[in-house]
Design a protein around this motif. Structure first.
Motif, short mmCIF file in Angstrom:
data_model
loop_
_atom_site.label_atom_id
_atom_site.label_comp_id
_atom_site.label_asym_id
_atom_site.label_seq_id
_atom_site.Cartn_x
_atom_site.Cartn_y
_atom_site.Cartn_z
N PRO A 99 43.74 96.96 47.91
CA PRO A 99 44.33 98.14 47.26
C PRO A 99 45.82 97.99 47.00
N TRP A 100 46.33 98.90 46.13
CA TRP A 100 47.73 98.90 45.75
C TRP A 100 48.39 100.16 46.28
N PRO A 101 49.48 100.02 47.08
CA PRO A 101 50.16 101.21 47.59
C PRO A 101 50.70 102.05 46.44
N THR A 102 50.40 103.33 46.49
CA THR A 102 50.76 104.23 45.38
C THR A 102 51.36 105.50 45.95
N HIS A 103 52.49 105.91 45.38
CA HIS A 103 53.13 107.15 45.79
C HIS A 103 52.54 108.29 44.98
N CYS A 104 52.25 109.38 45.65
CA CYS A 104 51.61 110.49 44.94
C CYS A 104 52.21 111.83 45.32
N GLY A 105 52.25 112.70 44.34
CA GLY A 105 52.66 114.08 44.53
C GLY A 105 51.50 114.97 44.13
N ARG A 106 51.20 115.95 44.95
CA ARG A 106 50.05 116.82 44.71
C ARG A 106 50.53 118.24 44.42
N LYS A 107 49.94 118.84 43.41
CA LYS A 107 50.15 120.26 43.19
C LYS A 107 48.85 120.81 42.62
N ARG A 108 48.82 122.09 42.38
CA ARG A 108 47.57 122.74 42.00
C ARG A 108 46.91 122.06 40.81
N GLY A 109 45.73 121.51 41.06
CA GLY A 109 44.92 120.95 39.99
C GLY A 109 45.43 119.67 39.38
N GLN A 110 46.51 119.09 39.93
CA GLN A 110 47.09 117.89 39.34
C GLN A 110 47.49 116.88 40.41
N LEU A 111 47.59 115.62 39.98
CA LEU A 111 48.03 114.54 40.83
C LEU A 111 49.02 113.72 40.03
N LEU A 112 50.20 113.48 40.61
CA LEU A 112 51.22 112.65 39.98
C LEU A 112 51.34 111.35 40.76
N LEU A 113 51.18 110.21 40.08
CA LEU A 113 51.14 108.91 40.73
C LEU A 113 52.25 108.01 40.21
#
Length: 295
Positions: free
Chosen positions: A35-49
């Motif tokens: 796998p590849w380390p990925t930074h993510c931000g979560r908010k309602r109904g969405q994922l930012l990578l």
């Protein structure tokens, strides 16, 4: 186009991903399996990578795709087939709940044969995240809808495990993909035992045809069965020949069945056939669960 569910931070601003694009590829995945380390931000109904840290990132998670990912194959061999994919759709967002009992077993369900996507596969409860829905709330809703389990507040903890790039059909040899998701696997640790949880399970027969609990030993055998290698595996004598599952009957009841352990070790066939097996993404999630237990 509908509201973007998966966004990538590629050039300083969030950008939606089109259906035909490989998320792993856009984030810099190489030719390996990850796998590849990925930074993510979560908010309602969405994922930012993003491949790099960014303000508001809430976790750094492993991102992986199968060795036979059709979007990766289309990236490497661009041609007329890729032109047939939808241009007015993005990548959808899914969530799956790996429910762990207090005695360290996890719940898997078998999808019914009549489902149009991934029928007859063993997976954790999960599904599509609704617009403006918190990701944990979406996962708990899917758990409740599929199994009847509603976890009392304050009696469980949770942690994100990892991200999986999912396609269906899963191989180009089965046909062009019609579905493209990033699935967020969440580990939910209940304070209740397997016996207590099982007593409250009421599976939805339109989605679930059977369910079972896996302990770490069998989960390790399943997780070690790599899809895409086409290498036959032989079950160690340390593992049981069969496992106890509960299967739904046509009349509305349920009965215990002995499921051959070898069924769970099958890999994704190269030709289209819906054999009972554990999904490739679930094997990835089980590997992450075992790593979490070992900490």
């Amino acid at each position: 186009m509908a509201a973007a569910r998966v966004l990538l931070l590629l050039s300083g601003r969030p950008e939606p991903v089109s259906f035909a694009q490989s998320v792993c590829g856009l984030l810099g995945a190489g030719p390996g399996l990850g796998p590849w380390p990925t930074h993510c931000g979560r908010k309602r109904g969405q994922l930012l990578l993003s491949a790099r840290p960014f303000p508001g990132a809430s976790a750094r998670l492993p991102l992986q795709r199968p060795a036979f990912c059709p979007f990766a194959a289309l990236d490497q061999q661009p041609g007329p087939r890729g032109a047939e994919l939808p241009t007015n759709r993005g990548v959808d967002l899914g969530v799956a709940i790996l429910l762990q009992s207090s005695d360290q077993t996890v719940l898997l369900t078998r999808r019914t044969r009549t489902l149009s996507v991934s029928p007859n596969l063993w997976v954790p409860p999960g599904g599509h995240v609704e617009l403006h829905e918190e990701l944990l709330d979406g996962g708990l809703r899917e758990l409740r809808e599929e199994t009847g389990l509603q976890l009392p507040g304050g009696q469980f903890s949770w942690v994100p495990l990892g991200l999986w790039e999912s396609a269906y059909p899963p191989r180009l040899s089965w046909g062009l993909p019609r579905y493209h998701h990033i699935v967020l696997y969440l580990l939910v640790v209940s304070q209740e035992s397997q016996q207590q949880l099982q007593a409250r399970i009421q599976p939805n027969p339109s989605e679930v045809s059977a369910f079972m609990w896996l302990g770490p030993d069998v989960a390790a055998a399943v997780a070690a069965t790599e899809d895409g290698t086409e290498t036959p595996r032989h079950l160690s004598q340390d593992y049981p020949v069969s496992l106890l599952a509960v299967e739904l009957e046509d009349g509305g009841g349920a009965r215990p069945v002995a499921l051959p352990t070898s069924t769970l070790l099958r890999t994704t066939p190269t030709t289209m056939e819906e054999k009972e097996r554990v999904s490739t993404g679930t094997k990835f999630a089980l590997r992450l669960w075992l790593q979490h237990l070992a900490r």
